[in-house]
Design a protein around this motif. Sequence first.
Motif, PDB file in Angstrom:
ATOM      1  N   ALA A 176     -70.192   6.145 -49.052  1.00  0.00           N
ATOM      2  CA  ALA A 176     -70.593   7.613 -49.513  1.00  0.00           C
ATOM      3  C   ALA A 176     -69.614   7.981 -50.610  1.00  0.00           C
ATOM      4  CB  ALA A 176     -70.379   8.598 -48.181  1.00  0.00           C
ATOM      5  N   GLY A 177     -68.250   7.892 -50.647  1.00  0.00           N
ATOM      6  CA  GLY A 177     -67.447   8.399 -51.734  1.00  0.00           C
ATOM      7  C   GLY A 177     -67.874   7.471 -52.962  1.00  0.00           C
ATOM      8  N   SER A 178     -68.042   6.227 -52.892  1.00  0.00           N
ATOM      9  CA  SER A 178     -68.406   5.309 -54.138  1.00  0.00           C
ATOM     10  C   SER A 178     -69.699   5.868 -54.920  1.00  0.00           C
ATOM     11  CB  SER A 178     -68.616   4.010 -53.654  1.00  0.00           C
ATOM     12  OG  SER A 178     -67.364   3.520 -53.352  1.00  0.00           O
ATOM     13  N   VAL A 179     -70.678   6.054 -53.923  1.00  0.00           N
ATOM     14  CA  VAL A 179     -72.042   6.557 -54.601  1.00  0.00           C
ATOM     15  C   VAL A 179     -71.766   7.878 -55.249  1.00  0.00           C
ATOM     16  CG1 VAL A 179     -74.468   7.246 -53.682  1.00  0.00           C
ATOM     17  CG2 VAL A 179     -73.138   5.100 -53.019  1.00  0.00           C
ATOM     18  N   GLN A 229     -62.341   9.739 -56.668  1.00  0.00           N
ATOM     19  CA  GLN A 229     -62.680   8.821 -55.591  1.00  0.00           C
ATOM     20  C   GLN A 229     -61.896   8.777 -54.470  1.00  0.00           C
ATOM     21  OE1 GLN A 229     -64.195   4.893 -56.812  1.00  0.00           O
ATOM     22  NE2 GLN A 229     -65.095   4.551 -55.101  1.00  0.00           N
ATOM     23  N   PRO A 230     -60.563   8.421 -54.564  1.00  0.00           N
ATOM     24  CA  PRO A 230     -59.615   8.471 -53.549  1.00  0.00           C
ATOM     25  C   PRO A 230     -59.707   9.744 -52.670  1.00  0.00           C
ATOM     26  CG  PRO A 230     -58.363   7.951 -55.462  1.00  0.00           C
ATOM     27  CD  PRO A 230     -59.764   7.960 -55.736  1.00  0.00           C
ATOM     28  N   VAL A 231     -59.440  10.828 -53.461  1.00  0.00           N
ATOM     29  CA  VAL A 231     -59.408  12.375 -52.657  1.00  0.00           C
ATOM     30  C   VAL A 231     -60.833  12.528 -51.864  1.00  0.00           C
ATOM     31  CG1 VAL A 231     -59.807  14.770 -53.127  1.00  0.00           C
ATOM     32  CG2 VAL A 231     -58.108  13.222 -54.317  1.00  0.00           C
ATOM     33  N   VAL A 232     -61.922  11.988 -52.530  1.00  0.00           N
ATOM     34  CA  VAL A 232     -63.249  12.041 -51.916  1.00  0.00           C
ATOM     35  C   VAL A 232     -63.188  11.381 -50.584  1.00  0.00           C
ATOM     36  CG1 VAL A 232     -65.713  11.640 -51.844  1.00  0.00           C
ATOM     37  CG2 VAL A 232     -64.652  12.819 -53.759  1.00  0.00           C
ATOM     38  N   ALA A 233     -62.863  10.249 -50.628  1.00  0.00           N
ATOM     39  CA  ALA A 233     -62.644   9.449 -49.481  1.00  0.00           C
ATOM     40  C   ALA A 233     -61.889   9.838 -48.354  1.00  0.00           C
ATOM     41  CB  ALA A 233     -62.061   7.953 -49.761  1.00  0.00           C
TER      42      ALA A 233
END
Length: 320
Positions: free
Chosen positions: A73-76, A247-251
């Motif tokens: 989900a984070g990647s997309v 991206q890492p923060v979203v994850a």
Amino acid sequence: MRHMNALLSGFAPVWTLTAIGYAAGRGRLLGERAEEVLGRFVFHVAMPAALFMMVSRADLGSFVNTSLIVFGAGSVLVSALGLLLVRRFFGRKTADGAIGGMASGYVNSANLGIPVAVQVLGDASFIAQVILFQVLLMSPVVLTLLDSGTDRGRTHWRAGLRRMLTMPVRNPVIVASLLGVAVSATGLRLPGALARSGDLLGAAAVPAALITLGLSLHRRPDPADPVAAPGGRAEVAVVVALKTLVQPVVALVLGGPLLMGLPGDQLLAVVLCSALPTAQNAFVYAREYGLDTTLARHAVVASTLVSMCTLSLAAHALSS
């Protein structure tokens, strides 16, 4: 210190092989068309072999789990945001936008992810799932956008539709992945000699891609090149920030206690994998489709440099 040593051991081959490629290009050791020939070898031969051997041995039954859903989900989300930003603010067309999105959210899971996961996480089981997710789900979407957004897809609508429907059997990356899925699902195993040959050929994918990347760093951009597109430091900075910071923060947010509530070790794995730099596949795809490689090339190099810091911070914060 242990995390830093692990990161340095993972990054060292990337910088070494890229530097060798740059030196070879600067010294004209491989000829004028070395980048083109080696790039086509990676895309059409070595990379498909590596993907087929990896997917054919994978356990597809355990492919979907909560950690992978969070990572995916984070990647997309970040890839879609990258595509939107480079198109809206930097005037990129569909194909170049797809490369921008890929550079924003497609992680270097193989040659960096595996050693980092083994050293920091203790095993590479989750990174193997990440590789499969990117190969089987993200790559086909990117390649479809590239196919439809370049001269390959700019034909009569019927021909364009036919090209889109037949792309899985025309693109070596997708063909190899689908064949790998078929072999894994049926439980077949290649004969020993054939499997060793496939492993040997697939092992050339990463070093050849990094050498090609190094060769491209020496090449000066040609302003008269009709496929060249405006790059600029701002665009690279946006993509690198999305990849290494957003991206890492979203994850972390998606996998944290307020949403999915992943256990500490799983959250560490998801955030660490999300913080990996841009995969050199973005450069390989841009070069193969005749696009301007400036954004992908600089995103790979800059995100690899920045991620040494962000990976170290993530590993220290979530494992302490």
